[in-house]
Design a protein around this motif. Structure first.
Motif, short mmCIF file in Angstrom:
data_model
loop_
_atom_site.label_atom_id
_atom_site.label_comp_id
_atom_site.label_asym_id
_atom_site.label_seq_id
_atom_site.Cartn_x
_atom_site.Cartn_y
_atom_site.Cartn_z
N SER A 1 -12.80 -10.57 4.72
CA SER A 1 -12.96 -11.83 5.18
C SER A 1 -11.60 -12.29 5.98
O SER A 1 -12.02 -13.25 6.46
CB SER A 1 -13.23 -12.71 3.73
N LEU A 2 -10.60 -11.76 5.73
CA LEU A 2 -9.46 -12.18 6.40
C LEU A 2 -9.33 -11.06 7.35
O LEU A 2 -9.58 -9.86 7.42
CB LEU A 2 -8.18 -12.31 5.43
N THR A 3 -8.32 -11.20 8.54
CA THR A 3 -8.06 -10.16 9.64
C THR A 3 -6.66 -9.96 9.84
O THR A 3 -5.79 -10.57 9.63
CB THR A 3 -8.91 -10.68 10.86
N ASN A 4 -6.44 -8.79 10.60
CA ASN A 4 -5.29 -8.59 11.46
C ASN A 4 -5.55 -7.66 12.26
O ASN A 4 -6.71 -6.80 12.21
CB ASN A 4 -4.16 -7.69 10.32
N TYR A 5 -4.69 -7.20 13.29
CA TYR A 5 -4.76 -6.03 14.32
C TYR A 5 -4.13 -4.96 13.41
O TYR A 5 -3.21 -5.06 12.68
CB TYR A 5 -3.82 -6.24 15.54
N HIS A 6 -4.76 -3.69 13.56
CA HIS A 6 -4.13 -2.70 12.89
C HIS A 6 -3.97 -1.62 13.91
O HIS A 6 -4.88 -1.04 14.53
CB HIS A 6 -5.16 -2.23 11.76
N LEU A 7 -2.56 -1.41 14.29
CA LEU A 7 -2.35 -0.34 15.59
C LEU A 7 -1.33 0.53 15.16
O LEU A 7 -0.81 0.45 14.17
CB LEU A 7 -1.71 -1.45 16.60
N ILE A 8 -1.72 1.77 15.90
CA ILE A 8 -0.97 3.12 15.66
C ILE A 8 -0.27 3.13 17.23
O ILE A 8 -1.06 3.33 18.16
CB ILE A 8 -1.67 4.03 15.12
N ASP A 9 0.93 3.66 17.03
CA ASP A 9 1.67 4.21 18.11
C ASP A 9 2.62 5.05 18.04
O ASP A 9 3.06 5.37 16.72
CB ASP A 9 2.40 2.77 18.94
N ALA A 10 3.51 5.67 18.85
CA ALA A 10 4.44 6.40 19.06
C ALA A 10 4.40 7.68 17.78
O ALA A 10 5.09 7.89 17.00
CB ALA A 10 5.82 5.47 18.68
N LEU A 11 3.36 8.30 17.98
CA LEU A 11 2.93 9.39 16.98
C LEU A 11 3.59 10.74 17.26
O LEU A 11 3.75 11.14 18.55
CB LEU A 11 1.50 9.77 16.96
N GLU A 12 4.24 11.08 16.14
CA GLU A 12 4.96 12.65 16.17
C GLU A 12 4.35 13.54 15.04
O GLU A 12 4.60 13.01 14.07
CB GLU A 12 6.50 12.40 16.35
N GLU B 1 -6.12 1.03 18.54
CA GLU B 1 -6.37 0.09 17.76
C GLU B 1 -7.48 0.12 16.90
O GLU B 1 -8.65 0.79 17.15
CB GLU B 1 -7.04 -0.97 18.77
N LEU B 2 -7.07 0.39 15.54
CA LEU B 2 -7.86 0.73 14.54
C LEU B 2 -9.04 -0.61 14.14
O LEU B 2 -10.20 -0.57 14.27
CB LEU B 2 -7.38 1.10 13.06
N THR B 3 -8.39 -1.85 14.29
CA THR B 3 -9.31 -2.99 14.07
C THR B 3 -8.52 -4.14 15.05
O THR B 3 -7.43 -4.06 15.30
CB THR B 3 -9.52 -3.64 12.77
N GLY B 4 -9.43 -4.91 15.73
CA GLY B 4 -8.85 -6.26 15.98
C GLY B 4 -9.04 -7.36 14.96
O GLY B 4 -9.50 -7.08 13.64
N THR C 1 -14.81 0.65 14.61
CA THR C 1 -13.97 -0.08 15.41
C THR C 1 -12.94 0.29 16.33
O THR C 1 -12.44 -0.36 17.09
CB THR C 1 -14.01 -1.57 14.94
N ALA C 2 -12.53 1.48 16.04
CA ALA C 2 -11.27 1.99 16.42
C ALA C 2 -11.49 2.51 18.20
O ALA C 2 -12.84 2.80 18.65
CB ALA C 2 -10.92 3.35 15.95
N LEU C 3 -10.46 2.09 19.04
CA LEU C 3 -10.40 2.02 20.24
C LEU C 3 -9.21 2.65 20.71
O LEU C 3 -8.16 2.38 20.03
CB LEU C 3 -10.98 1.29 21.06
N TRP C 4 -9.06 3.43 21.88
CA TRP C 4 -7.78 3.74 22.46
C TRP C 4 -7.55 2.69 23.62
O TRP C 4 -8.20 2.46 24.61
CB TRP C 4 -7.90 4.91 23.37
N ASP C 5 -6.45 1.86 23.38
CA ASP C 5 -6.22 0.69 24.24
C ASP C 5 -5.39 1.41 25.38
O ASP C 5 -4.00 1.68 25.59
CB ASP C 5 -5.18 -0.21 23.65
N TYR D 1 -11.18 -9.46 13.55
CA TYR D 1 -12.27 -9.60 13.32
C TYR D 1 -12.75 -9.51 11.77
O TYR D 1 -12.21 -8.34 11.26
CB TYR D 1 -13.26 -9.06 14.35
N THR D 2 -13.60 -10.16 11.15
CA THR D 2 -13.72 -9.90 9.88
C THR D 2 -14.62 -8.66 9.71
O THR D 2 -15.64 -8.30 10.58
CB THR D 2 -14.56 -10.97 9.38
N ASN D 3 -14.64 -8.10 8.27
CA ASN D 3 -15.47 -6.87 7.89
C ASN D 3 -15.52 -5.80 9.04
O ASN D 3 -16.59 -5.32 9.32
CB ASN D 3 -16.82 -7.48 7.69
N ARG D 4 -14.50 -5.29 9.25
CA ARG D 4 -14.47 -4.06 10.29
C ARG D 4 -13.72 -2.96 9.69
O ARG D 4 -12.76 -3.02 8.74
CB ARG D 4 -13.67 -4.33 11.70
#
Length: 191
Positions: free
Chosen positions: A172-183, A14-17, A3-7, A19-22
């Motif tokens: 069954s529970l959710t979160n945004y999982h985001l990565i930024d500012a990579l060095e 964004e690794l996950t939005g 489910t990962a995408l470049w925002d 949404y359940t079971n991603r």
């Protein structure tokens, strides 16, 4: 993958939005690095949903891998992937060493058997956090928001050609999982 995408609007992964079971992963695949020489810093966000499951920085063994995506939920997107993973876990699953948010190191995608772990403060606070990770040989140093949580020799790290990347998952529970500012810091040694 997954489910990962470049925002493109926000300039982060964004690794996950929420949404359940991603499960979503993002790996650098243009070349491998030695798994025993990694220095990386990044910002992460693990909030905005109903509360699970977490992210990892994973060094996947390029010689043994068959996929870039591992299990959802408590598998945090790296379950079953060969190599090593450092997880930031925000949900208590039955195999976790603590009910608190925690940082742990796992070998070969074995989410039920951390080789090193420690409790973290609440990570699901609707804020960005900074992770700094250094691996040199079998020694690992991991700091979150400037506080060192792991600074030890880790058995089982080994040396292998690795693709370095991030994984994240919901169950069954959710979160945004985001990565930024990579060095990423590379080392060149003249002999």
């Amino acid at each position: 993958e997954g489910t990962a995408l470049w925002d493109t609007t926000n300039g982060w992964v964004e690794l996950t939005g929420p949404y359940t079971n991603r499960a979503g992963t993002a790996f650098q695949t243009t070349s491998t690095v030695s798994s025993d020489s990694v220095s990386i810093e990044f910002s992460f966000y693990v909030s905005g949903g109903s509360g699970a499951d977490g992210i990892s920085l994973t060094a996947i063994d390029a010689d043994r891998m068959t996929s870039f995506v591992g299990g959802t939920g408590g598998g945090i997107g790296y379950a079953g992937l060969p190599g090593w993973s450092i997880e930031i876990d925000t949900y208590h699953n039955g195999s976790d060493p603590t009910s608190a948010d925690h940082l742990s190191v796992h070998i070969d995608g074995n989410v039920g058997s951390p080789v090193v772990w420690t409790v973290l403060p609440e990570m699901e606070d609707d804020g960005w956090h900074l992770a700094s990770i250094n691996v040199s040989g079998t020694h690992m140093n991991v700091a979150i928001d400037g506080i060192t949580y792991i600074d030890t020799t880790v058995s089982g790290l080994g040396t292998f050609p690795a693709y370095i990347g991030f994984t994240g998952a919901t169950g069954s529970l959710t979160n945004y999982h985001l990565i930024d500012a990579l060095e990423v810091e590379g080392f060149v040694c003249d002999e």
